[in-house]
Design a protein around this motif. Structure first.
Motif, PDB file in Angstrom:
ATOM      1  N   CYS A 114      -0.801 -28.004 -47.465  1.00 23.57           N
ATOM      2  CA  CYS A 114      -2.171 -27.854 -47.966  1.00 23.57           C
ATOM      3  C   CYS A 114      -3.111 -27.307 -46.893  1.00 23.57           C
ATOM      4  O   CYS A 114      -3.849 -26.345 -47.134  1.00 23.57           O
ATOM      5  CB  CYS A 114      -2.674 -29.200 -48.482  1.00 23.57           C
ATOM      6  SG  CYS A 114      -4.376 -29.152 -49.061  1.00 23.57           S
ATOM      7  N   VAL A 115      -3.079 -27.916 -45.703  1.00 24.70           N
ATOM      8  CA  VAL A 115      -4.029 -27.491 -44.676  1.00 24.70           C
ATOM      9  C   VAL A 115      -3.717 -26.082 -44.178  1.00 24.70           C
ATOM     10  O   VAL A 115      -4.627 -25.329 -43.812  1.00 24.70           O
ATOM     11  CB  VAL A 115      -4.094 -28.490 -43.500  1.00 24.70           C
ATOM     12  CG1 VAL A 115      -4.640 -29.827 -43.962  1.00 24.70           C
ATOM     13  CG2 VAL A 115      -2.750 -28.663 -42.818  1.00 24.70           C
ATOM     14  N   THR A 116      -2.448 -25.716 -44.171  1.00 24.30           N
ATOM     15  CA  THR A 116      -2.087 -24.347 -43.781  1.00 24.30           C
ATOM     16  C   THR A 116      -2.703 -23.347 -44.752  1.00 24.30           C
ATOM     17  O   THR A 116      -3.306 -22.343 -44.330  1.00 24.30           O
ATOM     18  CB  THR A 116      -0.554 -24.174 -43.758  1.00 24.30           C
ATOM     19  OG1 THR A 116      -0.013 -24.976 -42.710  1.00 24.30           O
ATOM     20  CG2 THR A 116      -0.169 -22.725 -43.513  1.00 24.30           C
ATOM     21  N   GLU A 117      -2.560 -23.606 -46.034  1.00 29.26           N
ATOM     22  CA  GLU A 117      -3.110 -22.693 -47.047  1.00 29.26           C
ATOM     23  C   GLU A 117      -4.636 -22.640 -46.958  1.00 29.26           C
ATOM     24  O   GLU A 117      -5.231 -21.573 -47.096  1.00 29.26           O
ATOM     25  CB  GLU A 117      -2.654 -23.126 -48.441  1.00 29.26           C
ATOM     26  CG  GLU A 117      -1.176 -22.898 -48.706  1.00 29.26           C
ATOM     27  CD  GLU A 117      -0.772 -21.439 -48.561  1.00 29.26           C
ATOM     28  OE1 GLU A 117      -1.478 -20.566 -49.113  1.00 29.26           O
ATOM     29  OE2 GLU A 117       0.238 -21.166 -47.899  1.00 29.26           O
ATOM     30  N   ALA A 118      -5.254 -23.786 -46.729  1.00 31.33           N
ATOM     31  CA  ALA A 118      -6.712 -23.806 -46.592  1.00 31.33           C
ATOM     32  C   ALA A 118      -7.147 -23.040 -45.345  1.00 31.33           C
ATOM     33  O   ALA A 118      -8.124 -22.278 -45.374  1.00 31.33           O
ATOM     34  CB  ALA A 118      -7.206 -25.249 -46.527  1.00 31.33           C
ATOM     35  N   GLY A 119      -6.403 -23.234 -44.251  1.00 26.03           N
ATOM     36  CA  GLY A 119      -6.714 -22.518 -43.011  1.00 26.03           C
ATOM     37  C   GLY A 119      -6.590 -21.014 -43.159  1.00 26.03           C
ATOM     38  O   GLY A 119      -7.401 -20.250 -42.629  1.00 26.03           O
ATOM     39  N   LYS A 120      -5.573 -20.574 -43.916  1.00 27.48           N
ATOM     40  CA  LYS A 120      -5.396 -19.135 -44.161  1.00 27.48           C
ATOM     41  C   LYS A 120      -6.594 -18.538 -44.884  1.00 27.48           C
ATOM     42  O   LYS A 120      -6.865 -17.342 -44.756  1.00 27.48           O
ATOM     43  CB  LYS A 120      -4.134 -18.894 -44.995  1.00 27.48           C
ATOM     44  CG  LYS A 120      -2.824 -19.112 -44.273  1.00 27.48           C
ATOM     45  CD  LYS A 120      -1.677 -18.888 -45.255  1.00 27.48           C
ATOM     46  CE  LYS A 120      -0.322 -19.167 -44.646  1.00 27.48           C
ATOM     47  NZ  LYS A 120       0.763 -19.030 -45.664  1.00 27.48           N
ATOM     48  N   ARG A 121      -7.288 -19.362 -45.670  1.00 28.07           N
ATOM     49  CA  ARG A 121      -8.457 -18.907 -46.420  1.00 28.07           C
ATOM     50  C   ARG A 121      -9.733 -18.973 -45.584  1.00 28.07           C
ATOM     51  O   ARG A 121     -10.832 -18.755 -46.101  1.00 28.07           O
ATOM     52  CB  ARG A 121      -8.621 -19.747 -47.683  1.00 28.07           C
ATOM     53  CG  ARG A 121      -7.503 -19.563 -48.698  1.00 28.07           C
ATOM     54  CD  ARG A 121      -7.591 -20.529 -49.879  1.00 28.07           C
ATOM     55  NE  ARG A 121      -8.944 -20.649 -50.379  1.00 28.07           N
ATOM     56  CZ  ARG A 121      -9.631 -21.797 -50.446  1.00 28.07           C
ATOM     57  NH1 ARG A 121      -9.082 -22.928 -50.012  1.00 28.07           N
ATOM     58  NH2 ARG A 121     -10.848 -21.817 -50.924  1.00 28.07           N
ATOM     59  N   GLY A 122      -9.582 -19.309 -44.290  1.00 25.24           N
ATOM     60  CA  GLY A 122     -10.739 -19.332 -43.411  1.00 25.24           C
ATOM     61  C   GLY A 122     -11.496 -20.643 -43.394  1.00 25.24           C
ATOM     62  O   GLY A 122     -12.590 -20.736 -42.816  1.00 25.24           O
ATOM     63  N   ARG A 123     -10.909 -21.673 -44.016  1.00 23.23           N
ATOM     64  CA  ARG A 123     -11.575 -22.971 -44.027  1.00 23.23           C
ATOM     65  C   ARG A 123     -11.419 -23.640 -42.652  1.00 23.23           C
ATOM     66  O   ARG A 123     -10.438 -23.440 -41.942  1.00 23.23           O
ATOM     67  CB  ARG A 123     -10.970 -23.886 -45.106  1.00 23.23           C
ATOM     68  CG  ARG A 123     -11.041 -23.314 -46.510  1.00 23.23           C
ATOM     69  CD  ARG A 123     -12.448 -23.321 -47.039  1.00 23.23           C
ATOM     70  NE  ARG A 123     -12.775 -24.623 -47.620  1.00 23.23           N
ATOM     71  CZ  ARG A 123     -14.024 -25.045 -47.858  1.00 23.23           C
ATOM     72  NH1 ARG A 123     -15.048 -24.275 -47.520  1.00 23.23           N
ATOM     73  NH2 ARG A 123     -14.243 -26.223 -48.415  1.00 23.23           N
ATOM     74  N   ASN A 124     -12.400 -24.443 -42.297  1.00 22.59           N
ATOM     75  CA  ASN A 124     -12.353 -25.224 -41.062  1.00 22.59           C
ATOM     76  C   ASN A 124     -11.643 -26.538 -41.391  1.00 22.59           C
ATOM     77  O   ASN A 124     -12.189 -27.386 -42.110  1.00 22.59           O
ATOM     78  CB  ASN A 124     -13.784 -25.478 -40.566  1.00 22.59           C
ATOM     79  CG  ASN A 124     -13.805 -26.208 -39.247  1.00 22.59           C
ATOM     80  OD1 ASN A 124     -12.808 -26.254 -38.531  1.00 22.59           O
ATOM     81  ND2 ASN A 124     -14.943 -26.802 -38.918  1.00 22.59           N
TER      82      ASN A 124
END
Length: 373
Positions: free
Chosen positions: A2-12
């Motif tokens: 989950c956090v990898t996918e969120a990080g790929k979207r530019g999320r902190n």
């Protein structure tokens, strides 16, 4: 995931882990080789109060997607029986792969950090043993109650209840079953014996190996059926699934061979000896009536056991039940009642079969939430 996918979207993104290291359940899985997915994944391989809930996430991030990720990281793997995929080396390779993906996506990971309080105003406030954090999206990926010795807790269920989200009562799944007092007296000394069986409860059956233990029954077939079993009711075991015992008996009908010796051609000798002692004293075949042989055949093809219970969460591979899927979006895993709150993986009322299915649900539900947080 989950956090990898969120990080790929530019999320902190911050990942808070209460244990001293990440991926402890991955590390112990599959005998240390991590059965990371299965080639044959579909929604029918999962239990849930809503049998359709898992379909969306499983279809959008499939076993092929995860296998591609494993191959990109050059992790050697092999297929065992029934589509189960394992690392050739160590499950640590999967943890390293996921940690690398996190790092590449700019994710910060904190270990040994216990979340002590969660509150929500415009955003979520997390008070931890280290410091206080504020976030717009909060994902609960805390697993179930299984294997408490590696840190399993009811944290995820408590968060759900705090926000008024319904919980389907959790129970141990993929877990050994215990002898009742009568069967324990007869069969507990057979521990270590394994044989292929078909085990049935209700309309659900599994054909795999069964293992006798001192305390009860285990092995893949029993672990599978345990997820479906309801206390106080019998399971039915076909000890000779691949053999028509009636035809065998007809073939030896006029023979002087003892029943026990004949059955030992197809079943472990120690088991046959004990089973005959309890159910049908061994006599020469030509001294047994047709009625007696029909009864013996019926008993061996439909051996009924009423377990006294299960080995509980200590020995359960997974936890069934959990956050009610009616409370979540099947597309994003977001709580319907609380904007920005997500639940993924084992904490949700979606439980897979034995054989890599629960890891795939973790990857798929994590990926789905990662597209939305």
């Amino acid at each position: 995931m989950c956090v990898t996918e969120a990080g790929k979207r530019g999320r902190n993104v911050l990942l808070i882990e209460r244990a001293e290291k990440i991926g402890k359940k991955i590390l112990i899985s599959g005998g240390g080789r991590c059965n990371f997915t299965n080639t044959q994944i579909s929604a029918k391989n999962f239990l849930s109060a809503n049998e359709h809930f898992a379909k969306s996430a499983l279809a959008r991030y499939t076993q092929k997607d995860f296998i591609s990720l494993v191959e990109r990281h050059r992790i050697p793997y092999h297929e065992k029986t029934l589509g189960q995929l394992f690392c050739d080396g160590s499950s640590r390779e999967i943890v390293t792969m996921l940690a690398t993906e996190c790092a590449n996506a700019g994710v910060e990971i904190i270990v040994n950090c216990n979340v002590e309080k969660i509150s929500k105003e415009e955003s979520f406030i997390l008070e931890t043993a280290l410091e206080t954090y504020e976030c717009a999206s909060l994902v609960i990926a805390s697993g179930g109650l299984s294997i408490p010795k590696i840190g399993a807790t009811d944290f995820g269920y408590m968060v759900a209840k705090q926000f008024g989200i319904n919980i389907i009562e959790p129970y141990p799944a993929l877990v050994p079953l215990l002898w009742n007092d009568t069967d324990k007296k007869h069969y507990s000394e057979l521990r270590g014996i394994s044989l292929p069986v078909k085990v049935t409860f209700g309309k659900t059956s599994f054909k795999e190996n069964m293992l006798f233990t001192h305390r009860g029954l285990s092995g893949p077939a029993i672990l599978q059926i345990s997820s479906y079993w309801k206390g106080g009711k019998p399971i039915t075991i076909d000890l000779l699934e691949y053999i028509d015992l009636d035809k065998v008996f007809q073939k030896y009908r006029q023979d002087k061979i003892e029943l026990g010796r004949l059955l030992s051609k197809y079943l472990p000798r120690n088991f046959v000896q004990q089973w005959c002692e309890v159910n049908a004293p061994s006599k020469p075949m030509n001294q047994l009536s047709d009625k007696a042989l029909r009864k013996i055949s019926e008993q061996l093809h439909h051996w009924q056991i009423i377990p006294a219970g299960t080995e509980g969460f200590d020995k359960a591979e997974v936890t069934a039940g959990g956050v009610d899927t009616k409370e979540l979006s099947s597309k994003t895993m977001e709580a319907q009642k609380v904007h920005g709150l997500y639940f993924i993986g084992e904490v949700v009322d979606v439980t897979g079969w034995l054989g890599g299915y629960n890891f795939q649900w973790a990857w798929s539900s994590g990926w789905a939430a990662g597209q939305a947080v």
